[in-house]
Design an enzyme around this catalytic site. Structure first.
Site, PDB file in Angstrom:
ATOM      1  N   GLU A   1     -27.785  -9.965 -29.607  1.00 49.40           N
ATOM      2  CA  GLU A   1     -28.342  -8.606 -29.665  1.00 49.40           C
ATOM      3  C   GLU A   1     -29.871  -8.637 -29.688  1.00 49.40           C
ATOM      4  O   GLU A   1     -30.469  -9.452 -30.370  1.00 49.40           O
ATOM      5  CB  GLU A   1     -27.835  -7.888 -30.921  1.00 49.40           C
TER       6      GLU A   1
ATOM      7  N   CYS B   1     -22.363  -3.909 -37.907  1.00 47.20           N
ATOM      8  CA  CYS B   1     -23.081  -5.042 -37.314  1.00 47.20           C
ATOM      9  C   CYS B   1     -24.555  -4.718 -37.185  1.00 47.20           C
ATOM     10  O   CYS B   1     -25.417  -5.519 -37.531  1.00 47.20           O
ATOM     11  CB  CYS B   1     -22.470  -5.416 -35.967  1.00 47.20           C
TER      12      CYS B   1
ATOM     13  N   HIS C   1     -22.786 -10.571 -30.984  1.00 43.75           N
ATOM     14  CA  HIS C   1     -21.460  -9.958 -30.871  1.00 43.75           C
ATOM     15  C   HIS C   1     -20.592 -10.832 -29.966  1.00 43.75           C
ATOM     16  O   HIS C   1     -21.071 -11.332 -28.941  1.00 43.75           O
ATOM     17  CB  HIS C   1     -21.563  -8.559 -30.240  1.00 43.75           C
TER      18      HIS C   1
HETATM   19  N1  PCA Z   1     -17.841  -5.876 -35.915  1.00 39.68           N
HETATM   20  C1  PCA Z   1     -18.268  -4.563 -36.357  1.00 39.68           C
HETATM   21  C2  PCA Z   1     -18.401  -4.663 -37.825  1.00 39.68           C
HETATM   22  C3  PCA Z   1     -17.685  -5.907 -38.226  1.00 39.68           C
HETATM   23  C4  PCA Z   1     -17.502  -6.639 -36.965  1.00 39.68           C
HETATM   24  O1  PCA Z   1     -17.067  -7.802 -36.866  1.00 39.68           O
HETATM   25  C5  PCA Z   1     -19.449  -3.996 -35.587  1.00 39.68           C
HETATM   26  O2  PCA Z   1     -19.605  -4.339 -34.390  1.00 39.68           O
HETATM   27  O3  PCA Z   1     -20.211  -3.212 -36.124  1.00 39.68           O
END
Ligand code: PCA
Length: 200
Positions: free
Chosen positions: A80, A142, A165
């Site tokens: 990100e 996240c 992610h």
């Molecule tokens: N993904 C979520 C929160 C916890 C996770 O593993 C997110 O993308 O916000």
């Protein structure tokens, strides 16, 4: 040897398995790219997750902090670029669903990661796995955790902070039924390739 605080998340919403949890647990104690990995698992709770992460940062005093999150539906490994000062989204694991809230009243509108995300993407691709920079971490947990890590890292000169992610794993996809998925081994290999870049 430097220390990397690596975090994964617990399962949440319609995802009974969170592949980030297993990756973080399996990498705990390993030495990768000049870093010893110290892993912690974070809850999916707006009132707890960010505070817990900052507590770990204060206790462990890592040289870098990298958090992992599941993005069900994505089909690449996606470091990100930015975290924004907003919490908004579906209910967390306590049932709290924030609407247009600030994460920190005195915080910047957003923080760019200071990790070498372009090099991470190149390294994952070189390992034969699909990757791309993501320009939004959303406004759920996240983003929240990435924002808190960068806010805190700014006060600790030189501390690197970032967020990646990842897609669903096959075991999650089998249970969920409607998400693209990767093997656990490939997900883990992709994350290792990203961490190796930090040591260059
Ligand atoms: N993904 C979520 C929160 C916890 C996770 O593993 C997110 O993308 O916000």
């Amino acid at each position: 040897m430097k220390t990397l605080l690596l975090t994964g998340f617990e399962p949440f919403l319609k995802y009974p398995v969170n592949p980030t949890m297993k990756i973080a647990e399996e990498l705990h104690g390993m030495e990768i790219g000049g870093y010893t990995i110290h892993s912690e698992i974070l809850p999916v709770e707006f009132s707890v997750s960010g505070n817990r992460l900052v507590e770990h940062m204060e206790a462990i005093k890592p040289d870098a902090v990298l958090s992992l999150g599941l993005s069900g539906g994505r089909f690449k490994i996606t470091p990100e670029r930015i975290a924004i000062n907003v919490s908004d989204g579906p209910a967390d694991n306590t049932g709290h669903a924030p609407v247009d809230e600030s994460i920190m009243n005195d915080g910047a509108d957003g923080y760019f990661t200071n990790m070498p995300i372009r090099k991470m993407v190149d390294a994952v691709k070189k390992a034969g796995l699909p990757a791309a920079i993501s320009n939004t971490a959303g406004a759920y947990l996240c983003n929240n955790v990435m924002y808190r890590a960068l806010h805190h890292a700014q006060q600790q000169h030189g501390m690197l902070a970032g967020f990646i992610h990842i897609p669903a794993s096959h075991d999650l996809a089998v249970e969920h039924g409607k998400v693209p998925s990767w093997s656990h081994e490939d997900l883990k290999r992709g994350i290792i390739a990203c961490i190796e870049v930090l040591g260059e």
